[in-house]
Write a protein that holds these residues in place. Structure first.
Motif, PDB file in Angstrom:
ATOM      1  N   SER A 155    -119.757 -47.472 -59.464  1.00 35.62           N
ATOM      2  CA  SER A 155    -119.215 -48.551 -58.639  1.00 35.62           C
ATOM      3  C   SER A 155    -118.125 -49.269 -59.416  1.00 35.62           C
ATOM      4  O   SER A 155    -118.147 -49.318 -60.652  1.00 35.62           O
ATOM      5  N   THR A 156    -117.187 -49.795 -58.674  1.00 36.01           N
ATOM      6  CA  THR A 156    -116.097 -50.554 -59.284  1.00 36.01           C
ATOM      7  C   THR A 156    -115.395 -51.361 -58.204  1.00 36.01           C
ATOM      8  O   THR A 156    -115.555 -51.092 -57.016  1.00 36.01           O
ATOM      9  N   HIS A 157    -114.627 -52.379 -58.635  1.00 35.90           N
ATOM     10  CA  HIS A 157    -113.741 -53.015 -57.653  1.00 35.90           C
ATOM     11  C   HIS A 157    -112.289 -52.798 -58.080  1.00 35.90           C
ATOM     12  O   HIS A 157    -111.384 -53.418 -57.544  1.00 35.90           O
ATOM     13  N   ILE A 158    -112.098 -51.871 -59.018  1.00 37.10           N
ATOM     14  CA  ILE A 158    -110.739 -51.642 -59.529  1.00 37.10           C
ATOM     15  C   ILE A 158    -110.241 -50.274 -59.060  1.00 37.10           C
ATOM     16  O   ILE A 158    -110.787 -49.233 -59.440  1.00 37.10           O
ATOM     17  N   THR A 159    -109.206 -50.294 -58.219  1.00 34.32           N
ATOM     18  CA  THR A 159    -108.746 -49.043 -57.600  1.00 34.32           C
ATOM     19  C   THR A 159    -108.194 -48.059 -58.626  1.00 34.32           C
ATOM     20  O   THR A 159    -108.339 -46.858 -58.467  1.00 34.32           O
ATOM     21  N   ASP A 160    -107.592 -48.584 -59.665  1.00 35.53           N
ATOM     22  CA  ASP A 160    -106.999 -47.710 -60.666  1.00 35.53           C
ATOM     23  C   ASP A 160    -108.055 -46.794 -61.310  1.00 35.53           C
ATOM     24  O   ASP A 160    -107.804 -45.625 -61.571  1.00 35.53           O
ATOM     25  N   ASP A 161    -109.256 -47.352 -61.527  1.00 30.87           N
ATOM     26  CA  ASP A 161    -110.347 -46.547 -62.115  1.00 30.87           C
ATOM     27  C   ASP A 161    -110.650 -45.350 -61.227  1.00 30.87           C
ATOM     28  O   ASP A 161    -110.928 -44.244 -61.695  1.00 30.87           O
ATOM     29  N   VAL A 162    -110.612 -45.596 -59.919  1.00 28.36           N
ATOM     30  CA  VAL A 162    -110.958 -44.557 -58.943  1.00 28.36           C
ATOM     31  C   VAL A 162    -109.852 -43.504 -58.884  1.00 28.36           C
ATOM     32  O   VAL A 162    -110.110 -42.302 -58.925  1.00 28.36           O
ATOM     33  N   GLU A 163    -108.611 -43.976 -58.820  1.00 28.20           N
ATOM     34  CA  GLU A 163    -107.477 -43.058 -58.663  1.00 28.20           C
ATOM     35  C   GLU A 163    -107.391 -42.080 -59.832  1.00 28.20           C
ATOM     36  O   GLU A 163    -107.074 -40.913 -59.659  1.00 28.20           O
ATOM     37  N   LYS A 164    -107.723 -42.568 -61.032  1.00 27.18           N
ATOM     38  CA  LYS A 164    -107.573 -41.731 -62.219  1.00 27.18           C
ATOM     39  C   LYS A 164    -108.670 -40.680 -62.358  1.00 27.18           C
ATOM     40  O   LYS A 164    -108.416 -39.609 -62.891  1.00 27.18           O
ATOM     41  N   VAL A 165    -109.893 -40.984 -61.927  1.00 26.76           N
ATOM     42  CA  VAL A 165    -110.985 -40.060 -62.265  1.00 26.76           C
ATOM     43  C   VAL A 165    -111.775 -39.473 -61.086  1.00 26.76           C
ATOM     44  O   VAL A 165    -112.468 -38.484 -61.270  1.00 26.76           O
ATOM     45  N   CYS A 166    -111.648 -40.092 -59.895  1.00 27.55           N
ATOM     46  CA  CYS A 166    -112.585 -39.685 -58.830  1.00 27.55           C
ATOM     47  C   CYS A 166    -112.082 -38.536 -57.963  1.00 27.55           C
ATOM     48  O   CYS A 166    -110.883 -38.405 -57.736  1.00 27.55           O
ATOM     49  N   ASP A 167    -113.032 -37.756 -57.451  1.00 27.63           N
ATOM     50  CA  ASP A 167    -112.718 -36.754 -56.429  1.00 27.63           C
ATOM     51  C   ASP A 167    -112.730 -37.419 -55.065  1.00 27.63           C
ATOM     52  O   ASP A 167    -111.871 -37.198 -54.238  1.00 27.63           O
TER      53      ASP A 167
END
Ligand code: ATP
Length: 304
Positions: free
Chosen positions: A193-205
């Motif tokens: 979980s996160t509220h930071i979009t950058d974390d998601v864009e860099k690592v998530c499928d």
């Protein structure tokens, strides 16, 4: 078999003066093997509530979930997960090494394996030099890294991480992202979980966006970014051709050598045809896309 299957999970808290808080409403989603899933939502969206249900720390009001086929809350399901809570608190009189060994023992790891995994994990999380110091002297970032280390000690196949990058400086964040990507390479699955979009864009499928307990979007990061194409920035050489012919397109920047136009997706063919007919030299075309942050803010805005 999915690593994680959530079916119609809801949680209503009865707060002070019997006030009802619908923290989670009818959540359904699955995580496949090797998938990195970002659970994105603003503060109070229901992310920690979901994770606490998955870990059996609270009971869902309605719905079920299984972890590799095991019911959530069971010992069998817990043994298959590496779990990082939102605000981890440790026995801070222990050293990181002692703490990791303690966690490994709760998983009944054999001694030789435990020693090897403790050393590997301390090195990977850059805690090796501090391993013999009591954790009470650790910085916030070091404590967060111990939190991550204890999820990895028994080498589980599924990681459930509540805001793993929170409180970390850019170097710490980069380290955590690298670790998540490394887990993916090794076929592991991560739900974080996160509220930071950058974390998601860099690592998530894939990403799920939750707002006020409701899953508002569920898609691959690739799709979201692709659908977000707004148009093109087309750079042309100022000294070549008749630029008046392109007067219908907006100029975004100009200098002594180039003029840059914004060309919407639907107008791209017309622009290129006009540029060709009027001898305008196109020197560069760049895609202009809405980033994940704008997508997230739009969804959160709609949910209000
Ligand atoms: N024990 C509780 N009793 C009453 N309400 C609660 C309880 N735990 C959570 N809530 C409420 O449920 C909602 C969701 O909270 P939750 O902690 O799951 O959000 P979150 O997405 O993890 O937020 P954050 O990013 O701030 O950690 C909030 O309105 C919160 O106040």
């Amino acid at each position: 078999m999915n690593m994680l299957d959530i079916r119609g999970l809801s949680k209503t808290f009865i707060g002070k003066r019997r006030l009802r808080v619908e923290a989670l409403r009818d959540l359904t989603l699955s995580i496949a093997q090797g998938e990195i899933f970002g659970f994105l939502g603003p503060n109070g969206a229901g992310k920690s509530t979901t994770i606490k249900c998955l870990m059996g720390l609270i009971r869902p009001t309605v719905g079920t979930a299984t972890i590799m086929g095991e019911q959530i809350g069971s010992v069998a399901s817990r043994a298959k997960i590496g779990f990082l809570p939102e605000n981890p608190a440790f026995y801070d009189y222990l050293t990181a090494e002692e703490y990791l060994r303690f966690v490994g023992k709760t998983f009944k790891m054999p001694e030789a394996l435990l020693t090897r995994r403790t050393d590997e994990t301390l090195k990977q999380l850059e805690l090796w030099d501090a391993r013999k110091r009591p954790m009470r002297g650790y910085s916030k970032g070091m404590v967060q890294r111990v939190g991550l280390a204890q999820t990895m000690i028994h080498d589980p196949d599924l990681y459930i991480l509540d805001e793993p990058m929170s409180g970390l400086d850019p170097i710490g964040r980069a380290l955590v992202k690298d670790i998540i990507l490394d887990l993916k390479k090794r076929g592991k699955s991560v739900f974080f979980s996160t509220h930071i979009t950058d974390d998601v864009e860099k690592v998530c499928d894939r990403v799920g966006v939750i707002v006020k307990g409701q899953l508002e979007a569920l898609d691959s990061v690739e799709n979201i970014v692709r659908q977000g194409i707004e148009g093109y920035i087309v750079q042309t050489r100022l000294s070549r051709g008749n630029h008046e012919a392109l007067g219908g397109f907006s100029v975004v920047r100009t200098n002594e050598t180039f003029i840059e136009y914004f060309v919407p997706v639907a107008g791209f063919n017309e622009f290129m045809a006009l540029a060709g007919q009027h001898s305008v030299e196109v020197t560069l075309v760049e895609t202009k896309r809405k980033d994940l942050e704008s997508f997230f803010l739009e969804i959160v805005g709609k949910g209000k």
